[in-house]
Design an enzyme around this catalytic site. Sequence first.
Site, mmCIF file in Angstrom:
data_model
loop_
_atom_site.group_PDB
_atom_site.id
_atom_site.type_symbol
_atom_site.label_atom_id
_atom_site.label_comp_id
_atom_site.label_asym_id
_atom_site.label_seq_id
_atom_site.Cartn_x
_atom_site.Cartn_y
_atom_site.Cartn_z
ATOM 1 N N ARG A 137 43.314 45.701 44.562
ATOM 2 C CA ARG A 137 43.165 46.133 43.179
ATOM 3 C C ARG A 137 43.602 47.584 42.905
ATOM 4 N NH1 ARG A 137 37.721 43.719 40.740
ATOM 5 N NH2 ARG A 137 38.965 43.763 38.851
ATOM 6 N N ARG A 153 34.311 49.110 39.267
ATOM 7 C CA ARG A 153 35.713 49.496 39.123
ATOM 8 C C ARG A 153 36.108 49.697 37.665
ATOM 9 N NH1 ARG A 153 39.335 48.509 42.640
ATOM 10 N NH2 ARG A 153 40.750 48.353 40.897
ATOM 11 N N LYS A 203 31.295 40.341 28.859
ATOM 12 C CA LYS A 203 31.293 41.568 29.680
ATOM 13 C C LYS A 203 32.639 42.277 29.615
ATOM 14 C CE LYS A 203 31.955 41.128 34.314
ATOM 15 N NZ LYS A 203 33.094 41.914 34.811
ATOM 16 N N ASN A 204 33.714 41.507 29.812
ATOM 17 C CA ASN A 204 35.026 42.150 29.942
ATOM 18 C C ASN A 204 35.633 42.582 28.613
ATOM 19 O OD1 ASN A 204 34.748 41.964 32.644
ATOM 20 N ND2 ASN A 204 36.147 40.234 32.929
ATOM 21 N N ASP A 259 38.794 34.161 37.072
ATOM 22 C CA ASP A 259 37.340 34.332 37.003
ATOM 23 C C ASP A 259 36.587 33.002 36.957
ATOM 24 O OD1 ASP A 259 37.693 37.026 37.091
ATOM 25 O OD2 ASP A 259 37.380 37.380 34.958
ATOM 26 N N ARG A 263 25.491 41.590 37.489
ATOM 27 C CA ARG A 263 26.549 42.407 36.896
ATOM 28 C C ARG A 263 27.207 41.674 35.728
ATOM 29 N NH1 ARG A 263 30.824 44.088 40.933
ATOM 30 N NH2 ARG A 263 31.559 44.810 38.936
ATOM 31 N N CYS A 307 38.044 45.971 46.649
ATOM 32 C CA CYS A 307 36.733 45.338 46.528
ATOM 33 C C CYS A 307 36.795 43.969 47.159
ATOM 34 C CB CYS A 307 36.270 45.293 45.082
ATOM 35 S SG CYS A 307 37.154 44.090 44.119
ATOM 36 N N VAL A 363 46.224 35.454 41.349
ATOM 37 C CA VAL A 363 45.970 36.759 40.730
ATOM 38 C C VAL A 363 45.434 37.777 41.741
ATOM 39 C CG1 VAL A 363 44.769 37.980 38.869
ATOM 40 C CG2 VAL A 363 45.593 35.649 38.485
HETATM 41 N N1 EPU Z 1 47.461 45.189 39.617
HETATM 42 C C1 EPU Z 1 48.381 46.019 40.181
HETATM 43 N N2 EPU Z 1 48.436 47.313 39.729
HETATM 44 C C2 EPU Z 1 47.640 47.770 38.740
HETATM 45 C C3 EPU Z 1 46.711 46.910 38.161
HETATM 46 C C4 EPU Z 1 46.635 45.604 38.609
HETATM 47 O O1 EPU Z 1 49.103 45.642 41.089
HETATM 48 O O2 EPU Z 1 47.749 48.959 38.377
HETATM 49 C C5 EPU Z 1 47.361 43.779 40.079
HETATM 50 C C6 EPU Z 1 46.009 43.458 40.695
HETATM 51 O O3 EPU Z 1 45.925 43.848 42.036
HETATM 52 C C7 EPU Z 1 45.911 41.964 40.484
HETATM 53 C C8 EPU Z 1 46.649 41.754 39.168
HETATM 54 O O4 EPU Z 1 47.418 42.933 38.966
HETATM 55 O O5 EPU Z 1 46.596 41.310 41.517
HETATM 56 C C9 EPU Z 1 45.762 41.537 37.964
HETATM 57 O O6 EPU Z 1 44.753 42.513 37.928
HETATM 58 P P1 EPU Z 1 44.189 43.103 36.579
HETATM 59 O O7 EPU Z 1 44.537 44.565 36.514
HETATM 60 O O8 EPU Z 1 44.565 42.248 35.447
HETATM 61 O O9 EPU Z 1 42.622 43.000 36.820
HETATM 62 P P2 EPU Z 1 41.552 44.005 36.249
HETATM 63 O O10 EPU Z 1 42.021 44.528 34.949
HETATM 64 O O11 EPU Z 1 41.169 44.974 37.293
HETATM 65 C C10 EPU Z 1 40.192 42.274 34.839
HETATM 66 C C11 EPU Z 1 38.784 41.770 34.802
HETATM 67 C C12 EPU Z 1 38.527 40.920 36.030
HETATM 68 C C13 EPU Z 1 39.511 39.751 36.019
HETATM 69 C C14 EPU Z 1 40.956 40.290 35.954
HETATM 70 C C15 EPU Z 1 41.995 39.197 35.847
HETATM 71 C C16 EPU Z 1 37.648 43.506 33.567
HETATM 72 C C17 EPU Z 1 36.664 44.619 33.553
HETATM 73 N N3 EPU Z 1 37.877 42.914 34.740
HETATM 74 O O12 EPU Z 1 40.305 43.046 36.020
HETATM 75 O O13 EPU Z 1 37.199 40.405 35.919
HETATM 76 O O14 EPU Z 1 39.362 38.982 37.181
HETATM 77 O O15 EPU Z 1 41.092 41.170 34.833
HETATM 78 O O16 EPU Z 1 41.754 38.416 34.731
HETATM 79 O O17 EPU Z 1 38.189 43.145 32.535
HETATM 80 C C18 EPU Z 1 35.188 39.479 36.693
HETATM 81 O O18 EPU Z 1 34.752 39.556 35.529
HETATM 82 O O19 EPU Z 1 34.597 38.855 37.598
HETATM 83 C C19 EPU Z 1 36.438 40.169 37.025
HETATM 84 C C20 EPU Z 1 36.780 40.468 38.273
#
Ligand code: EPU
Length: 417
Positions: free
Chosen positions: A121, A92, A22-23, A304, A396, A116, A326
């Site tokens: 996030r 998101r 998915k990701n 995850d 999802r 969420c 995280v």
């Molecule tokens: N963060 C910030 N600022 C930002 C972006 C992130 O402070 O601008 C913080 C977040 O709040 C969090 C940390 O950085 O504490 C890591 O977040 P990240 O941005 O890496 O998460 P994401 O990109 O929103 C993706 C996956 C998630 C997975 C995370 C961590 C996708 C579509 N989603 O989310 O997947 O948990 O990376 O590996 O790739 C899931 O599949 O269940 C899922 C939630």
Amino acid sequence: MDKIVINGGNRLQGDVTVSGAKNAALPILASTLLGSGEYHLRRIPRLIDVATIRRLLVQLGAKIVDDGDSVVIEMKRIANCQAPYELVKTMRASILVLGPLVARMGEAHVSLPGGCAIGARPINLHLTGLEKMGAEVKIEHGYVWVKTKRLRGASIHLDVPSVTGTENLMMAATLADGTTRIENAACEPEVVDLAQFLKKGGARISGAGTDVVTIEGVQQLYGVDYEVMPDRIEAGTYLAAGAITGGDVLVCGCPSSYLEAVLSKLREAGAKLKEEAKGIRVCGPKRLQSVDVKTSPYPGFPTDMQAQIMAVMSLADGLSVITETVFEGRFGHVAELRRMGADIRIQGNQAVVQGVSRLTGAPVMASDLRASASLIIAGLAAEGTTEVSRVYHLDRGYEQIEDKLVRLGAMISRRKE
Ligand code: EPU
């Protein structure tokens, strides 16, 4: 609304093949906005999140057809630059269209995703990165408005290695003027898969999979054929299910190199893990030993998989401390696992799990995608019947999960609530 009903206690046995990730599929689908050619994408999983991003792409002007096992996408002309609240609020990851839209059109209006179930996030790193590349960024009426004549290469340091942040900036930089360097980039395999896809279409990217990614902008990207990587979290979920039921399960199609941290914890807990030609075999002992787990960005233990390993630890012998580093709020499964008899205390970002000798089936409610997987794993090992409601979270991110588990010998079915 559907619910999943599980009669626990069966030992899982047999083979299961994981679907596309998915990701990885979501950013790859979003990045088809960057080129006007035809893309043929294989191993795109059939999931609600994938359907959502497809709807968004169609609204932005894409023609999408399913052709056998491929999804064919063509984005000759972008019809508008808006990702509306109605779609972003349901997923998101819709924010992934931001980078490609700005890169190709010089403009994007994307609804700000809210918090969420797993944390606040924010997307500040996506936005400051685009600002560094010369874009003007405004937040108004719940939308982020980004505008620029043409993005230009920049040196960007991410305060935290955000996965979608790295992906958004990497996609944006492919068509920018000059070279972009992303420091403290996310190293997740899904970032590497996206980079490989973009490179196949003509992008110049080096360092994906390390913490410094360098992207040299090009004038144009071309349509390509590409097969999305397998879903390592889905694979980890089936390994956890095999281990907790004392089963013997061969998880096919996902290289063990993606799962080192998960395999090492399961091994430490007493499961036997073996790499075979077709996949990874897990054999669970009668009872696992407790182990401590701390989540961290790749190659650390994936957040995850935190909810799933907690279900496993709730039946292990001894005390386990699970630390979530995280996401600040990713413990929605704890109260539900407790309803099944688990002994878990939360202390800040740690869950202290005292393993119990039995869980008992109960009606439970899923709060997010991985929490649903955790409750299903617990239900497979519990005595009696577990009913997991709010199954839309599960849909999802897990393709045909009941079918796959039934084939492994689980008693699980989907019912209308
Ligand atoms: N963060 C910030 N600022 C930002 C972006 C992130 O402070 O601008 C913080 C977040 O709040 C969090 C940390 O950085 O504490 C890591 O977040 P990240 O941005 O890496 O998460 P994401 O990109 O929103 C993706 C996956 C998630 C997975 C995370 C961590 C996708 C579509 N989603 O989310 O997947 O948990 O990376 O590996 O790739 C899931 O599949 O269940 C899922 C939630």
